[in-house]
Design a protein around this motif. Sequence first.
Motif, PDB file in Angstrom:
ATOM      1  N   UNK A  13      11.050   4.029  -1.508  1.00  0.00           N
ATOM      2  CA  UNK A  13      11.092   5.485  -1.622  1.00  0.00           C
ATOM      3  C   UNK A  13      11.504   5.884  -3.038  1.00  0.00           C
ATOM      4  N   UNK A  14      11.287   7.150  -3.366  1.00  0.00           N
ATOM      5  CA  UNK A  14      11.763   7.730  -4.620  1.00  0.00           C
ATOM      6  C   UNK A  14      12.282   9.129  -4.347  1.00  0.00           C
ATOM      7  N   UNK A  15      13.187   9.589  -5.194  1.00  0.00           N
ATOM      8  CA  UNK A  15      13.661  10.968  -5.122  1.00  0.00           C
ATOM      9  C   UNK A  15      12.918  11.857  -6.118  1.00  0.00           C
ATOM     10  N   UNK A  16      11.927  11.293  -6.802  1.00  0.00           N
ATOM     11  CA  UNK A  16      11.213  12.045  -7.841  1.00  0.00           C
ATOM     12  C   UNK A  16      10.459  13.232  -7.271  1.00  0.00           C
ATOM     13  N   UNK A  17       9.722  13.012  -6.180  1.00  0.00           N
ATOM     14  CA  UNK A  17       8.863  14.065  -5.638  1.00  0.00           C
ATOM     15  C   UNK A  17       9.608  14.912  -4.615  1.00  0.00           C
ATOM     16  N   UNK A  18      10.061  14.297  -3.556  1.00  0.00           N
ATOM     17  CA  UNK A  18      10.662  15.048  -2.460  1.00  0.00           C
ATOM     18  C   UNK A  18      11.952  15.747  -2.856  1.00  0.00           C
ATOM     19  N   UNK A  29       5.372   9.449  -1.656  1.00  0.00           N
ATOM     20  CA  UNK A  29       4.991  10.825  -1.326  1.00  0.00           C
ATOM     21  C   UNK A  29       5.409  11.216   0.089  1.00  0.00           C
ATOM     22  N   UNK A  30       6.410  10.527   0.600  1.00  0.00           N
ATOM     23  CA  UNK A  30       6.917  10.854   1.919  1.00  0.00           C
ATOM     24  C   UNK A  30       7.712  12.164   1.841  1.00  0.00           C
ATOM     25  N   UNK A  31       7.670  12.922   2.917  1.00  0.00           N
ATOM     26  CA  UNK A  31       8.429  14.165   2.978  1.00  0.00           C
ATOM     27  C   UNK A  31       7.557  15.393   3.083  1.00  0.00           C
ATOM     28  N   UNK A  32       6.234  15.175   3.157  1.00  0.00           N
ATOM     29  CA  UNK A  32       5.312  16.310   3.190  1.00  0.00           C
ATOM     30  C   UNK A  32       4.341  16.218   4.364  1.00  0.00           C
ATOM     31  N   UNK A  33       4.744  15.490   5.417  1.00  0.00           N
ATOM     32  CA  UNK A  33       3.945  15.491   6.630  1.00  0.00           C
ATOM     33  C   UNK A  33       3.585  14.140   7.203  1.00  0.00           C
ATOM     34  N   UNK A  34       3.721  13.067   6.454  1.00  0.00           N
ATOM     35  CA  UNK A  34       3.352  11.745   6.961  1.00  0.00           C
ATOM     36  C   UNK A  34       4.490  11.162   7.805  1.00  0.00           C
ATOM     37  N   UNK A  35       4.127  10.251   8.705  1.00  0.00           N
ATOM     38  CA  UNK A  35       5.115   9.542   9.511  1.00  0.00           C
ATOM     39  C   UNK A  35       5.610   8.324   8.738  1.00  0.00           C
ATOM     40  N   UNK A  36       6.915   8.188   8.604  1.00  0.00           N
ATOM     41  CA  UNK A  36       7.500   7.106   7.816  1.00  0.00           C
ATOM     42  C   UNK A  36       7.493   5.789   8.581  1.00  0.00           C
ATOM     43  N   UNK A  37       7.406   4.699   7.824  1.00  0.00           N
ATOM     44  CA  UNK A  37       7.529   3.362   8.391  1.00  0.00           C
ATOM     45  C   UNK A  37       8.982   2.914   8.454  1.00  0.00           C
ATOM     46  N   UNK A  38       9.907   3.787   8.093  1.00  0.00           N
ATOM     47  CA  UNK A  38      11.320   3.402   8.050  1.00  0.00           C
ATOM     48  C   UNK A  38      11.835   2.838   9.378  1.00  0.00           C
ATOM     49  N   UNK A  39      11.460   3.409  10.538  1.00  0.00           N
ATOM     50  CA  UNK A  39      11.953   2.816  11.795  1.00  0.00           C
ATOM     51  C   UNK A  39      11.559   1.352  11.975  1.00  0.00           C
ATOM     52  N   UNK A  40      10.544   0.897  11.268  1.00  0.00           N
ATOM     53  CA  UNK A  40      10.075  -0.471  11.440  1.00  0.00           C
ATOM     54  C   UNK A  40      11.003  -1.505  10.818  1.00  0.00           C
ATOM     55  N   UNK A  97       0.854  -1.188   0.000  1.00  0.00           N
ATOM     56  CA  UNK A  97       0.000   0.000   0.000  1.00  0.00           C
ATOM     57  C   UNK A  97       0.890   1.239   0.000  1.00  0.00           C
ATOM     58  N   UNK A  98       0.341   2.295  -0.571  1.00  0.00           N
ATOM     59  CA  UNK A  98       1.054   3.574  -0.624  1.00  0.00           C
ATOM     60  C   UNK A  98       0.716   4.380   0.620  1.00  0.00           C
ATOM     61  N   UNK A  99       1.727   4.993   1.218  1.00  0.00           N
ATOM     62  CA  UNK A  99       1.537   5.801   2.413  1.00  0.00           C
ATOM     63  C   UNK A  99       2.441   7.035   2.358  1.00  0.00           C
ATOM     64  N   UNK A 100       1.842   8.227   2.092  1.00  0.00           N
ATOM     65  CA  UNK A 100       0.438   8.514   1.876  1.00  0.00           C
ATOM     66  C   UNK A 100      -0.098   7.788   0.631  1.00  0.00           C
TER      67      UNK A 100
END
Length: 362
Positions: A213-218, A191-202, A157-160
């Motif tokens: 992740x992608x560098x396209x948007x952020x 779309x991470x980088x604009x306010x959502x909490x990342x699942x990366x710590x998991x 799933x995408x988050x956001x």
Amino acid sequence: MGYRDGVKTQLSDVMEHLTPYTPGEQPKDGAKVVKLNTNENPYPPSPRVLEAIKAAANASLRLYPHPDAGPLRAAAAQHFGVTEEQVFWGNGSDEVLAFAFLALFQKSQPLLFPDITYSFYPVYAKLFGIPVQQVPLAADFSIDLSQYAQDAGGVVFANPNAPTSLSAPAEAIEAFASQRPATPVVVDEAYMGFGAASALPLVEKYPNVLVVRTLSKSHSLAGLRVGMALGHPRLIDALQRVKHSFNSYAVDRLAIAGAMAALADSEYYDHISQQIVATRDKTTQALRALGFIVLDSSANFVFAKPAGISAKELFEALRARGILVRYFDKPRIDEYLRITMGTAEEMQGFVDAVGAIVSSGG
């Protein structure tokens, strides 16, 4: 050379039933439009990125790049506080997702993903022969992970989420991952980088979690095509094995140089992300003042239901004025538009145009 009329070359069975992904409209060169339809960053890449790419455009281009994007892998490990064995790089997150579908998801059980989400997921599943079960979003368009507590060959799933712009709470993702330890859980954080909490710590706690992740948007690098995955070394090794079965030299020298410079310039990207968030919040308020329903976005776009005019009519009226947004003619979301955040000036022009269209009845 001519071809015999009526004789068709046989294609694979997959091609007979495959409906490819449809990207957002790209204007022809020279067309003057305000492009708010493909979720690109409205600001340029860091000057350090451009300098690094120029410096890398030298005689070394005659040589293959590092097969595992080694220097970039090391830079990402340091940036995100993980080991190099937990990092994978590819040509944009779409390629990384494709490798994940092949490497992680079973064909004996269905893959679970939301019924309204990134439309590449069903395309990849069909392409790779993976059975799917789409899980309906809640009435408010949120992802209810309690509905995924069933036997599955994987979850993505995408988050956001796209196109809804909503994000799932990090604690809900953790609770789900902990309950299904044998099930691969791919969290697409395009779309991470604009306010959502990342699942990366998991990824340090749960070996079944893969964050893409992608560098396209952020990082304003949609044209460079660099994406990554972070997860347990066993998952990353599976991605590497699939990649080396397709193309050992996936990330080119210019992309490696540019991505490394992007990761190093957090100050620049934090600044433009804050600008986008501020513009998003101002645009949301302006649209709501016009009577629109706008979801609480955690992305660089908003999902809005117009008032006084249908979404399709507004989409067409804006397009006639040279403003491109995204309309999806699909059940449950055909009354909404997805609107990418442009610069503050572009979004003010967009709001002014919407106001004029609505007040004139279209």
